[in-house]
Design an enzyme around this catalytic site. Structure first.
Site, PDB file in Angstrom:
ATOM      1  N   SER A  13       0.831  -1.215   0.000  1.00  0.00           N
ATOM      2  CA  SER A  13       0.000   0.000   0.000  1.00  0.00           C
ATOM      3  C   SER A  13       0.863   1.263   0.000  1.00  0.00           C
ATOM      4  CB  SER A  13      -0.990   0.002   1.174  1.00  0.00           C
ATOM      5  OG  SER A  13      -0.334   0.176   2.403  1.00  0.00           O
ATOM      6  N   HIS A 109       9.015   3.316   8.509  1.00  0.00           N
ATOM      7  CA  HIS A 109       8.936   2.433   9.670  1.00  0.00           C
ATOM      8  C   HIS A 109       7.743   2.846  10.521  1.00  0.00           C
ATOM      9  CE1 HIS A 109      10.393  -0.321  12.709  1.00  0.00           C
ATOM     10  NE2 HIS A 109      10.168   0.618  13.615  1.00  0.00           N
ATOM     11  N   THR A 141      20.767   3.032   6.793  1.00  0.00           N
ATOM     12  CA  THR A 141      22.182   2.755   7.054  1.00  0.00           C
ATOM     13  C   THR A 141      22.286   1.292   7.485  1.00  0.00           C
ATOM     14  OG1 THR A 141      21.951   3.429   9.357  1.00  0.00           O
ATOM     15  CG2 THR A 141      22.618   5.147   7.783  1.00  0.00           C
ATOM     16  N   ASP A 145      16.834   0.385  11.166  1.00  0.00           N
ATOM     17  CA  ASP A 145      15.875   1.449  11.527  1.00  0.00           C
ATOM     18  C   ASP A 145      16.560   2.601  12.265  1.00  0.00           C
ATOM     19  OD1 ASP A 145      13.853  -0.130  10.418  1.00  0.00           O
ATOM     20  OD2 ASP A 145      13.443  -1.125  12.324  1.00  0.00           O
ATOM     21  N   GLN A 173      -1.452   7.487   7.910  1.00  0.00           N
ATOM     22  CA  GLN A 173      -0.437   8.538   7.976  1.00  0.00           C
ATOM     23  C   GLN A 173       0.785   8.192   7.126  1.00  0.00           C
ATOM     24  OE1 GLN A 173      -1.140  11.462   9.280  1.00  0.00           O
ATOM     25  NE2 GLN A 173      -3.139  10.519   9.628  1.00  0.00           N
TER      26      GLN A 173
END
Ligand code: GAR
Length: 197
Positions: A13, A109, A141, A145, A173
């Site tokens: 999505s 995330h 990186t 996370d 969001q």
């Protein structure tokens, strides 16, 4: 115009939100959708839209992450991406891959990083009694996370919320935040973007 590769493992999505935003005056266009899962819903959607797709199943590599990433790279490079967007890509990437894409790869995330790196973010936010939760887009990186934060969107946690309630409201969001950050990132703007619901 920047060329964007989108990596996913599931329904995609977020990939759809990114692709649907990459029209008109947007500084980027999708060049390929990559998945480690052949039947990921996002792969079928991309194919229907005529976006090139690549599937690299991680399982035959049996934990040899370097070999898996070498194959990812081999399949990716013919599409000549400038930017990689991880969008629900559920394989950890090692420094060998992340270093090659430093400053050119971003991830979304489902938590307000630096809180709740890794999995089960919504249950962990509830357990901690947080009153605010949300999602983060950051540069990728080698540490999971953990890269520089480019944007966050927050939601209030309400009495009686379940992890599923939070996941659903955070996902709404995510679909606002990720396209907004990619637009800026693709034009070289790395300033922090904070969205409130
Ligand atoms: C999203 O909530 C994304 O933030 C999360 O997986 C979901 C993918 O949904 N990513 C991670 O947990 C990364 N470790 P989608 O396939 O519908 O975009």
């Amino acid at each position: 115009t920047k060329r964007v590769a989108i990596f996913l493992s599931g329904g995609g999505s977020n990939m759809r939100a990114l692709v649907e935003d990459m029209t008109g005056d947007h500084p980027a266009r999708p060049c390929v959708v990559v998945s480690n899962v052949a039947d990921a819903g996002g792969i079928a959607w991309a194919k229907e839209r005529g976006i090139p797709t690549e599937v690299v199943d991680h399982k035959p590599f049996a934990g040899d992450r370097a070999a898996f990433e070498n194959e990812l790279t081999a399949r990716l490079m013919p599409h000549a991406p400038d930017i990689i967007c991880l969008a629900g890509f559920m394989r950890k990437l090692t420094g060998g891959f992340t270093d090659a894409w430093a400053g050119r790869m971003i991830n979304i995330h489902p938590s307000l990083l630096p809180r709740y790196k890794g999995l089960h973010t919504h249950a962990r936010a509830l357990e901690a009694g947080d009153t605010q939760h949300g999602c983060t887009v950051h540069e990728v990186t080698a540490a999971l996370d953990d890269g520089p934060i480019l944007g966050q969107a927050t939601i209030p946690v309400m009495a009686g919320d379940t992890p599923e309630d939070l996941a659903a409201r955070v996902l709404v969001q995510e679909h606002r935040l990720y396209p907004a950050v990619l637009r800026r990132f693709a034009s070289g703007n790395r300033d922090l973007l904070m969205l409130e619901s």
